[in-house]
Design a protein around this motif. Sequence first.
Motif, mmCIF file in Angstrom:
data_model
loop_
_atom_site.group_PDB
_atom_site.id
_atom_site.type_symbol
_atom_site.label_atom_id
_atom_site.label_comp_id
_atom_site.label_asym_id
_atom_site.label_seq_id
_atom_site.Cartn_x
_atom_site.Cartn_y
_atom_site.Cartn_z
ATOM 1 N N GLY A 84 0.804 -1.304 0.059
ATOM 2 C CA GLY A 84 -0.023 -0.047 0.027
ATOM 3 C C GLY A 84 0.689 1.271 0.119
ATOM 4 O O GLY A 84 2.010 1.230 -0.392
ATOM 5 N N GLN A 85 0.294 2.163 0.447
ATOM 6 C CA GLN A 85 0.840 3.654 0.277
ATOM 7 C C GLN A 85 0.621 4.346 1.734
ATOM 8 O O GLN A 85 -0.790 4.097 2.374
ATOM 9 N N MET A 86 1.170 5.399 2.114
ATOM 10 C CA MET A 86 1.063 5.970 3.338
ATOM 11 C C MET A 86 1.770 7.514 3.035
ATOM 12 O O MET A 86 2.796 7.493 2.443
ATOM 13 N N VAL A 98 -1.358 16.150 8.252
ATOM 14 C CA VAL A 98 -2.389 15.326 7.687
ATOM 15 C C VAL A 98 -2.130 13.997 7.203
ATOM 16 O O VAL A 98 -1.432 14.074 6.430
ATOM 17 N N PHE A 99 -2.611 12.904 7.880
ATOM 18 C CA PHE A 99 -2.120 11.796 7.777
ATOM 19 C C PHE A 99 -3.024 11.029 6.873
ATOM 20 O O PHE A 99 -4.504 11.092 6.973
ATOM 21 N N GLY A 100 -2.566 10.231 5.942
ATOM 22 C CA GLY A 100 -3.454 9.005 5.055
ATOM 23 C C GLY A 100 -2.618 7.589 4.813
ATOM 24 O O GLY A 100 -1.465 7.997 4.785
ATOM 25 N N ILE A 101 -3.566 6.786 4.555
ATOM 26 C CA ILE A 101 -2.930 5.236 4.826
ATOM 27 C C ILE A 101 -3.925 4.564 3.629
ATOM 28 O O ILE A 101 -5.193 4.863 4.010
ATOM 29 N N CYS A 102 -3.301 3.706 2.864
ATOM 30 C CA CYS A 102 -4.323 2.843 2.002
ATOM 31 C C CYS A 102 -3.525 1.571 1.985
ATOM 32 O O CYS A 102 -2.471 1.398 1.346
ATOM 33 N N LEU A 103 -4.041 0.548 2.445
ATOM 34 C CA LEU A 103 -3.432 -0.748 2.434
ATOM 35 C C LEU A 103 -4.341 -1.805 1.710
ATOM 36 O O LEU A 103 -5.550 -1.737 2.092
ATOM 37 N N SER A 104 -3.596 -2.749 0.995
ATOM 38 C CA SER A 104 -4.580 -3.735 0.329
ATOM 39 C C SER A 104 -5.235 -4.666 1.112
ATOM 40 O O SER A 104 -4.612 -4.890 2.252
#
Length: 193
Positions: A84-86, A98-104
């Motif tokens: 994923g990405q972060m 500002v935080f964001g995360i996207c995990l499979s």
Amino acid sequence: MYVCLHCPLPMAGYSTERLILCPYTEADLDDLMILWNDPLVRPLVVDDDIALRGQKLKDALHSSMERAAFGVIIRLKTTGEFMGQMMVTVDPETYEGVFGICLSPKFWNNGYGTEATRYMVDYSFRWFDLQRMTLSVWASNTRARAVYKKIGFKIEGRRRGSVRRSNRWEYIIRMGILYEEWAAMNSLRHRYS
């Protein structure tokens, strides 16, 4: 620093116990496209039912990663597999990240999101001199909310009925953590004491 075999040399990645956090490159766009178009992921990361596809999505993903003060690709340390990405964007006037995360989905429910988030928040407080870190999460995303709460984020507000998705109104929860709260939880030196 951890030298990542998937990152173009001489770039290096950062590592946690089980993860490698590599600098973003354009070579990661295809993996990001697959991730953001996953039917399980998509409702958790976008606020509309209309999906960006093709070059428009690639441009949007590239632009967001380029704007980040710290944007990384998450890989599994044992195999180098894309997970994923972060990212963190920083407002230099307010000292807010500002935080964001996207995990499979393949990696959900194994503590990877907690591990990655904890590292990113810690790194951001230590190196960007932030006063606070914030994020937005869909109220229906109970898995992510549990991770953020475990890390120490507190609910700061709700935007009720803010977006219509799949024929129902969804609300967004705003969460945040202050440097002082993070420092107390993680035995960091208080900056202003």
